[in-house]
Enzyme design. Structure first.
Site, short mmCIF file in Angstrom:
data_model
loop_
_atom_site.label_atom_id
_atom_site.label_comp_id
_atom_site.label_asym_id
_atom_site.label_seq_id
_atom_site.Cartn_x
_atom_site.Cartn_y
_atom_site.Cartn_z
CB VAL A 1 48.04 53.74 76.68
CG1 VAL A 1 47.98 54.37 78.06
CG2 VAL A 1 47.11 54.48 75.72
CB ALA B 1 56.38 58.88 74.88
CB ILE B 2 61.42 56.43 73.95
CG1 ILE B 2 62.01 57.83 73.80
CG2 ILE B 2 62.22 55.43 73.10
CD1 ILE B 2 63.42 57.96 74.32
CB CYS C 1 53.80 56.12 79.77
SG CYS C 1 54.30 56.93 78.24
#
Length: 297
Positions: free
Chosen positions: A80, A172-173, A203
């Site tokens: 998330v 974030a990726i 995450c």
């Protein structure tokens, strides 16, 4: 050299951006557009990746609705995450089979990490990868404390090393690949309101906080979103070995893509040099949307 078209869309709601990605992915598969990088911001929204667990959304559905924060399930990897104003979001729509040599999913993600590491370094932020934790992280700092001790003849100071500050996630990726074509991408916190991340367990990681360029540099030294866009795009070109072509509008993307298809060789020679009907409808929806919903750069 391979071409990458870059389009800065400004602020776009998540559902519209998702629909745009899906349309562009299909057109890229057909060879009707070239590789494309979309740069934009989203209003406050929470997205769930393929590996997401709903318990990582801390806020109740009622509080999210009251705050106007939407929740979307997506096909990207990861858990998330939160998107919101002040966060640079990048969606690369790239055919991995077009790179020479070809690259796979892992290498693609590693290169995106490298792009973000170099971009942050341009502004004085030292970041890194962390094994088994996809994304971009600041480095832990060894904090020193000074203790004063008294003895009978004089006072002396002793310096001791305190516990190390932890790494913090600045970007974030999460990507999705279908038929060799990528979608979704990265989110770099520039001036993002970090309080919003308290709505979730970012995450799914409980022991490492999030940060932003503003948090690391201070408000007076934080670069503009335009400057960050330029840095990310420049390093994208260097890391992926592509030539950058900035576009002014979605219509320019379609026109350039049609021209690229014209010169792509025999498989695409029968591609009509006109705006595809499906994306034409989407563009008309964009142009017909009130200005308070969609902001064009």
């Amino acid at each position: 050299m391979q071409l990458l078209q870059v389009l800065h869309l400004g602020t776009v709601d998540y559902s519209t951006a998702l629909k745009l990605q899906e349309t562009l992915v299909e057109l890229r598969k057909q060879g009707r557009i070239a590789d494309t990088l979309l740069l934009l911001e989203h209003p406050a929204v929470i997205t769930l990746g393929r590996n997401a667990q709903e318990r990582n959304i801390i806020a109740s559905p009622e509080s999210l609705q009251k705050s106007g924060v939407e929740v979307f399930e997506t096909k990207r990897g990861g858990d998330v995450t939160f998107h919101g104003p002040g966060q640079l979001v990048g969606y690369p729509i790239c055919d991995l089979r077009g790179f020479s040599p070809r690259i796979g999913a892992v290498e693609f993600v590693r290169r995106i990490e490298e792009v973000l590491i170099r971009a942050c370094a341009d502004f004085g932020i030292d970041t890194q990868r962390i094994c088994k934790l996809t994304g971009e992280w600041t480095r832990a700092e060894n904090l020193l404390t000074t203790e004063s001790t008294e003895n009978t003849e004089d006072s002396e100071s002793k310096t001791s090393q305190a516990t190390s500050d932890t790494e913090k996630k600045i970007a974030a990726i999460g990507v999705h690949i279908s038929g060799g074509v990528t979608s979704h991408g990265f989110a770099l916190n520039v001036t993002t309101d970090l309080e919003q991340f308290k709505l979730i367990v970012p995450c799914g990681i409980t022991d490492k906080p999030v940060t932003s360029m503003e948090q690391e540099l201070g408000a007076d030294k934080t670069p503009t979103m335009e400057a960050v866009c330029n840095a990310v795009t420049r390093h994208f070109g260097n890391v992926f070995g592509v030539q950058i072509l900035w576009l002014e509008s979605l219509e320019s993307l379609l026109k350039s893509g049609a021209e690229a298809a014209e010169y792509a060789g025999p498989p695409n020679q029968d591609t009509p040099l006109r705006e595809p009907d499906d994306l034409k409808r989407l563009r008309e929806e964009f142009e017909g949307t009130p200005n308070d919903d969609i902001h064009w750069a």
